[in-house]
Design a protein around this motif. Sequence first.
Motif, PDB file in Angstrom:
ATOM      1  N   PHE A   4       0.850  -1.188   0.000  1.00 41.06           N
ATOM      2  CA  PHE A   4       0.000   0.000   0.000  1.00 41.06           C
ATOM      3  C   PHE A   4       0.881   1.232   0.000  1.00 41.06           C
ATOM      4  CE2 PHE A   4      -2.788  -3.177   1.895  1.00 41.06           C
ATOM      5  CZ  PHE A   4      -4.001  -2.910   1.288  1.00 41.06           C
ATOM      6  N   LEU A   5       0.309   2.345  -0.454  1.00 40.57           N
ATOM      7  CA  LEU A   5       1.014   3.622  -0.393  1.00 40.57           C
ATOM      8  C   LEU A   5       0.773   4.260   0.972  1.00 40.57           C
ATOM      9  CD1 LEU A   5       0.218   5.147  -3.904  1.00 40.57           C
ATOM     10  CD2 LEU A   5       2.368   4.127  -3.125  1.00 40.57           C
ATOM     11  N   TYR A   6       1.861   4.579   1.667  1.00 42.56           N
ATOM     12  CA  TYR A   6       1.781   5.229   2.974  1.00 42.56           C
ATOM     13  C   TYR A   6       2.340   6.649   2.843  1.00 42.56           C
ATOM     14  CZ  TYR A   6       0.641   0.786   5.184  1.00 42.56           C
ATOM     15  OH  TYR A   6       0.025  -0.378   5.554  1.00 42.56           O
ATOM     16  N   PRO A   7       1.646   7.623   3.435  1.00 45.01           N
ATOM     17  CA  PRO A   7       2.060   9.014   3.275  1.00 45.01           C
ATOM     18  C   PRO A   7       3.208   9.419   4.189  1.00 45.01           C
ATOM     19  CG  PRO A   7       0.133   8.913   4.669  1.00 45.01           C
ATOM     20  CD  PRO A   7       0.412   7.502   4.207  1.00 45.01           C
ATOM     21  N   ILE A   8       3.997  10.351   3.706  1.00 50.44           N
ATOM     22  CA  ILE A   8       4.994  11.047   4.512  1.00 50.44           C
ATOM     23  C   ILE A   8       4.607  12.525   4.423  1.00 50.44           C
ATOM     24  CG2 ILE A   8       7.425  11.620   4.809  1.00 50.44           C
ATOM     25  CD1 ILE A   8       8.052   8.961   3.355  1.00 50.44           C
ATOM     26  N   PHE A   9       4.075  13.057   5.513  1.00 52.11           N
ATOM     27  CA  PHE A   9       3.550  14.416   5.529  1.00 52.11           C
ATOM     28  C   PHE A   9       4.678  15.435   5.705  1.00 52.11           C
ATOM     29  CE2 PHE A   9       0.170  11.745   7.551  1.00 52.11           C
ATOM     30  CZ  PHE A   9      -0.718  11.791   6.492  1.00 52.11           C
ATOM     31  N   SER A  10       4.533  16.584   5.054  1.00 46.97           N
ATOM     32  CA  SER A  10       5.504  17.664   5.200  1.00 46.97           C
ATOM     33  C   SER A  10       5.373  18.274   6.600  1.00 46.97           C
ATOM     34  CB  SER A  10       5.269  18.745   4.138  1.00 46.97           C
ATOM     35  OG  SER A  10       4.056  19.434   4.396  1.00 46.97           O
ATOM     36  N   ASP A  11       6.441  18.871   7.081  1.00 43.97           N
ATOM     37  CA  ASP A  11       6.416  19.533   8.389  1.00 43.97           C
ATOM     38  C   ASP A  11       5.374  20.649   8.408  1.00 43.97           C
ATOM     39  OD1 ASP A  11       8.391  17.872   9.361  1.00 43.97           O
ATOM     40  OD2 ASP A  11      10.020  19.264   8.923  1.00 43.97           O
ATOM     41  N   GLU A  12       5.263  21.352   7.291  1.00 41.44           N
ATOM     42  CA  GLU A  12       4.293  22.440   7.168  1.00 41.44           C
ATOM     43  C   GLU A  12       2.865  21.923   7.361  1.00 41.44           C
ATOM     44  OE1 GLU A  12       3.714  26.156   4.029  1.00 41.44           O
ATOM     45  OE2 GLU A  12       4.737  24.335   3.383  1.00 41.44           O
ATOM     46  N   LEU A  13       2.573  20.771   6.816  1.00 44.82           N
ATOM     47  CA  LEU A  13       1.248  20.174   6.959  1.00 44.82           C
ATOM     48  C   LEU A  13       1.047  19.651   8.383  1.00 44.82           C
ATOM     49  CD1 LEU A  13      -1.353  19.537   5.432  1.00 44.82           C
ATOM     50  CD2 LEU A  13      -0.329  17.370   4.770  1.00 44.82           C
ATOM     51  N   LYS A  14       2.080  19.054   8.959  1.00 47.12           N
ATOM     52  CA  LYS A  14       1.986  18.551  10.331  1.00 47.12           C
ATOM     53  C   LYS A  14       1.656  19.671  11.319  1.00 47.12           C
ATOM     54  CE  LYS A  14       5.254  14.730   9.807  1.00 47.12           C
ATOM     55  NZ  LYS A  14       6.599  14.253  10.197  1.00 47.12           N
ATOM     56  N   GLU A  15       2.140  20.875  11.038  1.00 49.88           N
ATOM     57  CA  GLU A  15       1.862  22.022  11.907  1.00 49.88           C
ATOM     58  C   GLU A  15       0.374  22.367  11.937  1.00 49.88           C
ATOM     59  OE1 GLU A  15       4.322  25.351  10.843  1.00 49.88           O
ATOM     60  OE2 GLU A  15       6.171  24.200  11.130  1.00 49.88           O
ATOM     61  N   LEU A  16      -0.353  21.993  10.891  1.00 48.72           N
ATOM     62  CA  LEU A  16      -1.787  22.295  10.822  1.00 48.72           C
ATOM     63  C   LEU A  16      -2.660  21.222  11.473  1.00 48.72           C
ATOM     64  CD1 LEU A  16      -2.186  23.722   7.210  1.00 48.72           C
ATOM     65  CD2 LEU A  16      -2.218  24.963   9.361  1.00 48.72           C
ATOM     66  N   GLU A  17      -2.067  20.079  11.815  1.00 47.43           N
ATOM     67  CA  GLU A  17      -2.867  19.000  12.394  1.00 47.43           C
ATOM     68  C   GLU A  17      -3.512  19.469  13.696  1.00 47.43           C
ATOM     69  OE1 GLU A  17      -2.949  14.234  12.943  1.00 47.43           O
ATOM     70  OE2 GLU A  17      -0.983  15.182  12.973  1.00 47.43           O
ATOM     71  N   GLY A  18      -4.811  19.187  13.823  1.00 51.84           N
ATOM     72  CA  GLY A  18      -5.576  19.587  15.000  1.00 51.84           C
ATOM     73  C   GLY A  18      -6.107  21.000  14.924  1.00 51.84           C
ATOM     74  N   LYS A  19      -5.716  21.731  13.895  1.00 53.90           N
ATOM     75  CA  LYS A  19      -6.173  23.108  13.726  1.00 53.90           C
ATOM     76  C   LYS A  19      -7.310  23.160  12.714  1.00 53.90           C
ATOM     77  CE  LYS A  19      -1.769  25.047  14.989  1.00 53.90           C
ATOM     78  NZ  LYS A  19      -0.547  25.645  14.516  1.00 53.90           N
ATOM     79  N   SER A  20      -8.080  24.208  12.801  1.00 53.62           N
ATOM     80  CA  SER A  20      -9.200  24.404  11.881  1.00 53.62           C
ATOM     81  C   SER A  20      -8.676  24.880  10.532  1.00 53.62           C
ATOM     82  CB  SER A  20     -10.172  25.426  12.462  1.00 53.62           C
ATOM     83  OG  SER A  20     -11.268  25.578  11.603  1.00 53.62           O
ATOM     84  N   VAL A  21      -9.069  24.178   9.486  1.00 60.28           N
ATOM     85  CA  VAL A  21      -8.686  24.545   8.124  1.00 60.28           C
ATOM     86  C   VAL A  21      -9.934  24.498   7.248  1.00 60.28           C
ATOM     87  CG1 VAL A  21      -6.336  23.648   8.336  1.00 60.28           C
ATOM     88  CG2 VAL A  21      -8.134  22.149   7.497  1.00 60.28           C
ATOM     89  N   GLN A  22      -9.834  25.074   6.088  1.00 60.63           N
ATOM     90  CA  GLN A  22     -10.946  24.956   5.145  1.00 60.63           C
ATOM     91  C   GLN A  22     -10.410  24.639   3.770  1.00 60.63           C
ATOM     92  OE1 GLN A  22     -12.855  28.832   5.546  1.00 60.63           O
ATOM     93  NE2 GLN A  22     -12.355  29.283   3.426  1.00 60.63           N
ATOM     94  N   VAL A  23     -11.250  23.952   3.018  1.00 64.05           N
ATOM     95  CA  VAL A  23     -10.856  23.542   1.677  1.00 64.05           C
ATOM     96  C   VAL A  23     -12.083  23.608   0.770  1.00 64.05           C
ATOM     97  CG1 VAL A  23     -11.207  21.080   2.157  1.00 64.05           C
ATOM     98  CG2 VAL A  23      -9.643  21.752   0.340  1.00 64.05           C
ATOM     99  N   THR A  24     -11.853  24.032  -0.447  1.00 59.80           N
ATOM    100  CA  THR A  24     -12.914  24.102  -1.451  1.00 59.80           C
ATOM    101  C   THR A  24     -12.588  23.071  -2.520  1.00 59.80           C
ATOM    102  OG1 THR A  24     -13.248  26.451  -1.048  1.00 59.80           O
ATOM    103  CG2 THR A  24     -14.065  25.588  -3.140  1.00 59.80           C
ATOM    104  N   GLY A  25     -13.599  22.282  -2.874  1.00 63.04           N
ATOM    105  CA  GLY A  25     -13.362  21.265  -3.883  1.00 63.04           C
ATOM    106  C   GLY A  25     -14.639  20.717  -4.458  1.00 63.04           C
ATOM    107  N   PHE A  26     -14.484  19.703  -5.284  1.00 58.07           N
ATOM    108  CA  PHE A  26     -15.603  19.054  -5.962  1.00 58.07           C
ATOM    109  C   PHE A  26     -16.135  17.929  -5.078  1.00 58.07           C
ATOM    110  CE2 PHE A  26     -12.965  20.860  -9.264  1.00 58.07           C
ATOM    111  CZ  PHE A  26     -13.886  21.440 -10.125  1.00 58.07           C
ATOM    112  N   TYR A  27     -17.431  17.904  -4.868  1.00 59.06           N
ATOM    113  CA  TYR A  27     -18.061  16.874  -4.049  1.00 59.06           C
ATOM    114  C   TYR A  27     -18.070  15.555  -4.812  1.00 59.06           C
ATOM    115  CZ  TYR A  27     -21.630  14.220  -1.586  1.00 59.06           C
ATOM    116  OH  TYR A  27     -22.308  13.242  -0.926  1.00 59.06           O
ATOM    117  N   ILE A  28     -17.578  14.501  -4.148  1.00 58.78           N
ATOM    118  CA  ILE A  28     -17.547  13.159  -4.729  1.00 58.78           C
ATOM    119  C   ILE A  28     -18.366  12.241  -3.828  1.00 58.78           C
ATOM    120  CG2 ILE A  28     -16.076  11.222  -5.429  1.00 58.78           C
ATOM    121  CD1 ILE A  28     -15.487  13.764  -7.020  1.00 58.78           C
ATOM    122  N   PRO A  29     -19.484  11.731  -4.303  1.00 57.61           N
ATOM    123  CA  PRO A  29     -20.276  10.835  -3.466  1.00 57.61           C
ATOM    124  C   PRO A  29     -19.662   9.440  -3.440  1.00 57.61           C
ATOM    125  CG  PRO A  29     -21.315  11.082  -5.598  1.00 57.61           C
ATOM    126  CD  PRO A  29     -20.102  11.973  -5.607  1.00 57.61           C
TER     127      PRO A  29
END
Length: 147
Positions: free
Chosen positions: A46-71
């Motif tokens: 399986f593919l396992y992720p290695i998260f960037s430090d910048e992304l790790k800093e956002l973990e547990g924090k409120s973020v928002q994202v805009t995208g296409f809804y996929i059911p």
Amino acid sequence: MKRLTLLILLAFSLGLGATVKSPDLWALLSKTRFVEKLNREFGMYFLYPIFSDELKELEGKSVQVTGFYIPLDVSTSDCAVLSKFPNAECFFCGGAGPESIVVAYLKKKPTKRIKVDEIITIKGKLKLNDTDIDELNFILMDAEIID
């Protein structure tokens, strides 16, 4: 000149010049690298992720994202999956990678029916998953649709 300087200082003190732009979450997600590892439980790679430090800093924090809804499952309406790309190009159907999808677990069910490829914005607490292969890598908890 003194008047202009005074106006600039006044604008900053009122917060007009202090607007901080939210990070582009899709850009941060795209910095995630994936390594193929053997999962002994399933006897498969399986593919396992290695998260960037910048992304790790956002973990547990409120973020928002805009995208296409996929059911994924029409019976699970308190869960929404967003893709950076439309359905035909998304990770499940097209050639995009796992860094292009986010799952959001909503606080409450949507008040309206969301259509495939409808562009929506969701806000929630970011959770990064690098171990559970039954879950997506990028999760928004206590999420709400804001647009």
